[in-house]
Motif scaffolding. Structure first.
Motif: not given
Length: 262
Positions: A80, A125-126, A128-129, A131, A173
């Motif tokens: 990521t 989005r990546a 956020k996931e 964090r 996040f």
């Protein structure tokens, strides 16, 4: 930053290239992205020659699938991404609002604002996931001042608002979102215009408090700081890197009507 995975969209030339090289100097992996394969691979090679880790991956910010493929490729090869820099964009020559060509307006808006939005959505989005992460958008003096660039100014003003909204949404996040707003930057493009007699360097410098151009490396230093842990408590900021243009413009304008007399 030795454990970071940085993606610099628009990293094949100008400010984006300077940011790519600066981030690479801190360690970690730098993915240089853009439409020009030749220029992108040249930047990646320069990073490698400096003993750092760089790779070119193509991307067209006008195409959502292309941006998604970039994210997939980075995630597949390196995990990521922890840093995203949105440096892709196109410039405009001066014109009036009433004379603004609507096709040109659409082209600039699609690349400068929508291109930034696409990347922020997908990479955001990546992050956020995961964090964690940092996003850096490239604004402009036009983010703060009504320059005679109707299509460009509107898009850069919108990028300022986008940066602030994303900072509020992603902050809980662990994802920070900031921007830099370069002034007159002595890029290859501006150098060419000066060489052709299309720009007067002394007049340009006179519009700044420091009477100087901004170098691409100056913007890169600010970008590195905002994406590093040294700026861990900073989010939602659009930092001018403008040699003092934003203060000189109103100060100098006021002085013309109200001169200080010794």
């Amino acid at each position: 930053m030795s454990d970071t995975v940085s993606v610099v969209i628009g990293g094949t030339s100008g400010i984006g290239k300077a940011i790519s090289l600066r981030f690479a100097a801190e360690g970690g992996i730098v993915v240089v992205s853009g439409r020009s394969v030749a220029r992108g691979e040249a930047v990646a090679d320069e990073i490698a020659q400096r003993g750092a880790r760089g790779k070119f991956m193509s991307c067209d910010v006008n195409d959502t699938n292309s941006v998604a493929d970039l994210l997939s490729g980075v995630t597949r090869d390196f995990g990521t991404p922890t840093i995203l820099v949105n440096s892709g964009g196109i410039l405009q020559s001066g014109t009036r609002v009433l004379d603004q060509d609507l096709e040109e307006n659409q082209r600039l808006w699609e690349t400068n604002y929508n291109g930034t939005l696409r990347a922020c959505q997908l990479f955001g989005r990546a992050m956020k996931e995961a964090r964690k992460g940092a996003i850096l958008n490239i604004g402009s003096l036009a983010s703060f001042a009504p320059l005679s660039l109707p299509a460009y100014t509107a898009g850069k003003t919108a990028i300022l608002s986008l940066t602030q909204m994303l900072a509020a949404e992603l902050g809980p996040f662990g994802v920070r979102v900031n921007g830099v707003a370069p002034g007159y930057t002595l890029s290859d493009g501006l150098k060419d215009k000066i060489a052709q007699g299309l720009r007067n360097p002394e007049e340009i410098k006179a519009t700044t408090a420091l009477r100087a151009f901004v170098e691409p490396e100056h913007v890169a230093e600010a970008a590195w700081f905002l994406c590093s842990e040294k700026a861990a408590s900073i989010t939602g900021v659009m930092l001018p890197v403008d040699a003092g243009w934003l203060v000189q413009a109103p100060y100098g304008s006021y002085m013309r009507g109200n001169p200080i007399r010794d």
